[in-house]
Design a protein around this motif. Structure first.
Motif, PDB file in Angstrom:
ATOM      1  N   TYR A 170     -51.160  41.036  15.136  1.00  0.00           N
ATOM      2  CA  TYR A 170     -51.856  40.345  16.219  1.00  0.00           C
ATOM      3  C   TYR A 170     -50.940  39.299  16.840  1.00  0.00           C
ATOM      4  N   TYR A 212     -51.549  35.816  19.080  1.00  0.00           N
ATOM      5  CA  TYR A 212     -52.526  34.862  19.589  1.00  0.00           C
ATOM      6  C   TYR A 212     -51.808  33.795  20.417  1.00  0.00           C
ATOM      7  N   VAL A 234     -54.616  48.367  19.889  1.00  0.00           N
ATOM      8  CA  VAL A 234     -56.058  48.448  19.637  1.00  0.00           C
ATOM      9  C   VAL A 234     -56.826  47.682  20.706  1.00  0.00           C
ATOM     10  N   GLN A 267     -53.597  43.228  19.937  1.00  0.00           N
ATOM     11  CA  GLN A 267     -53.693  43.684  18.554  1.00  0.00           C
ATOM     12  C   GLN A 267     -53.113  45.083  18.463  1.00  0.00           C
ATOM     13  N   GLN A 322     -56.396  37.485   7.699  1.00  0.00           N
ATOM     14  CA  GLN A 322     -55.154  37.571   8.452  1.00  0.00           C
ATOM     15  C   GLN A 322     -54.189  36.497   7.963  1.00  0.00           C
ATOM     16  N   GLY A 348     -58.825  48.771  11.613  1.00  0.00           N
ATOM     17  CA  GLY A 348     -60.112  49.375  11.907  1.00  0.00           C
ATOM     18  C   GLY A 348     -61.244  48.417  11.633  1.00  0.00           C
ATOM     19  N   ARG A 349     -62.260  48.843  10.927  1.00  0.00           N
ATOM     20  CA  ARG A 349     -63.410  47.996  10.647  1.00  0.00           C
ATOM     21  C   ARG A 349     -63.322  47.350   9.264  1.00  0.00           C
ATOM     22  N   ALA A 350     -62.173  47.464   8.628  1.00  0.00           N
ATOM     23  CA  ALA A 350     -62.017  46.857   7.305  1.00  0.00           C
ATOM     24  C   ALA A 350     -62.091  45.342   7.403  1.00  0.00           C
ATOM     25  N   ILE A 351     -62.691  44.739   6.422  1.00  0.00           N
ATOM     26  CA  ILE A 351     -62.827  43.285   6.396  1.00  0.00           C
ATOM     27  C   ILE A 351     -61.689  42.718   5.562  1.00  0.00           C
ATOM     28  N   LEU A 376     -56.864  35.643  21.034  1.00  0.00           N
ATOM     29  CA  LEU A 376     -56.144  36.901  20.881  1.00  0.00           C
ATOM     30  C   LEU A 376     -55.548  37.353  22.204  1.00  0.00           C
ATOM     31  N   TYR A 388     -68.497  43.575  15.433  1.00  0.00           N
ATOM     32  CA  TYR A 388     -68.666  44.940  14.947  1.00  0.00           C
ATOM     33  C   TYR A 388     -67.873  45.955  15.744  1.00  0.00           C
ATOM     34  N   GLN A 389     -67.110  45.474  16.716  1.00  0.00           N
ATOM     35  CA  GLN A 389     -66.311  46.416  17.482  1.00  0.00           C
ATOM     36  C   GLN A 389     -65.192  46.960  16.605  1.00  0.00           C
ATOM     37  N   ALA A 390     -64.482  47.955  17.095  1.00  0.00           N
ATOM     38  CA  ALA A 390     -63.482  48.648  16.289  1.00  0.00           C
ATOM     39  C   ALA A 390     -62.359  47.734  15.850  1.00  0.00           C
ATOM     40  N   GLY A 391     -61.952  46.821  16.676  1.00  0.00           N
ATOM     41  CA  GLY A 391     -60.871  45.932  16.310  1.00  0.00           C
ATOM     42  C   GLY A 391     -61.317  44.894  15.312  1.00  0.00           C
ATOM     43  N   THR A 392     -60.374  44.240  14.692  1.00  0.00           N
ATOM     44  CA  THR A 392     -60.700  43.227  13.692  1.00  0.00           C
ATOM     45  C   THR A 392     -60.136  41.878  14.073  1.00  0.00           C
ATOM     46  N   ALA A 393     -59.935  41.632  15.346  1.00  0.00           N
ATOM     47  CA  ALA A 393     -59.365  40.358  15.759  1.00  0.00           C
ATOM     48  C   ALA A 393     -60.369  39.239  15.562  1.00  0.00           C
ATOM     49  N   LEU A 394     -59.851  38.071  15.254  1.00  0.00           N
ATOM     50  CA  LEU A 394     -60.665  36.885  15.064  1.00  0.00           C
ATOM     51  C   LEU A 394     -60.928  36.208  16.403  1.00  0.00           C
ATOM     52  N   ASN A 406     -69.725  40.578  12.002  1.00  0.00           N
ATOM     53  CA  ASN A 406     -69.482  41.342  10.778  1.00  0.00           C
ATOM     54  C   ASN A 406     -69.179  40.367   9.637  1.00  0.00           C
TER      55      ASN A 406
END
Lengths: 112, 116
Positions: B33, B35, B55, B48, B105, B99-102, B45, A94-100, A30
């Motif tokens: 999060y 890590y 999540v 989360q 962190q 969620g899917r927000a960009i 990770l 693109y999964q639901a989570g936003t982890a790096l 993403n």
């Protein structure tokens, strides 16, 4: 498992020179982010590039993204001793989570 | 604004002992999060949270690691019992959106754990 692989693992340059670090990743993303880590300030976000962008600038930083090759590069121009740190690329899928998902990093040493 | 706070900064324990880490994210950040960063590697990770719900905890070794985020603010990460391979820096991060927000962190200074 780690997504990105940075190259080179270590880089030593003189002040004023440019530093280029590369990152390759395996799965669709993403966005891709670059972070810097040093003992003084911890892990700090530098720049984010979305999958539909090809190049982005921020001050002395220039990031490129080639999704067809699944690779990115970070260019630091006119480097300073204060740029000495480890640099990590991190991807978000693109999964639901936003982890790096981080790579192993490039250690940059800038000598004066 | 105040950054992500973590404590303690350093901890040395013997294997099989228990340890807990605390994190206070940036005010208003929905997502938190944890890590784990082993020396020479990038952060990985563990878990989360979005508000106080989990999540993603797919990489959390649940036989020994646990985490909670009470009231959707502070969080604690516990290891019980610790193993030698748990020696690492434990980083807490938060982000405004989820969620899917960009979004970026923000990381805390980390807790360096040494297991002897």
């Amino acid at each position: 498992s780690q997504q990105g692989e940075e190259d080179p693992q270590a880089l030593s340059i003189q002040e004023g020179e440019n530093a280029t670090m590369n990152c390759s990743y395996k799965t669709s993303i993403n966005n891709l982010q670059w972070y810097r880590q040093n003992s003084g300030r911890g892990l700090v976000h530098l720049i984010l590039i979305r999958s539909n962008e090809r190049e982005k600038h921020s001050g002395r930083l220039r990031v490129t993204l080639d999704t067809s090759k699944k690779s990115s590069s970070l260019l630091i121009t006119a480097s300073r001793a204060a740029d000495t740190a480890s640099y990590f690329c991190a991807t978000v899928g693109y999964q639901a989570g936003t982890a790096l998902i981080f790579g192993k990093g490039t250690t940059l040493s800038v000598s004066s | 604004e105040a950054g992500v706070a973590q404590s303690p900064r350093y901890k040395i324990i013997e294997k099989r002992q228990s340890v807990a880490f605390w994190c206070n994210p940036i005010s208003g950040h929905a997502t938190l999060y944890w890590y784990q960063q082993i020396l020479g590697q990038g952060p990985k990770l563990l878990i989360q949270f979005q508000n106080n719900g989990v999540v993603d905890d797919s990489q959390l070794p649940k036989d020994r690691f646990s985490a909670e985020r009470l009231k959707g603010v502070d969080s604690t990460l516990k290891i019980q019992p610790a193993k030698l391979e748990d020696s690492a820096v434990y980083l807490c991060a938060s982000s405004l959106l989820g969620g899917r927000a960009i979004n970026e962190q923000f990381f805390g200074p980390g807790t360096r754990l040494t297991v002897l």
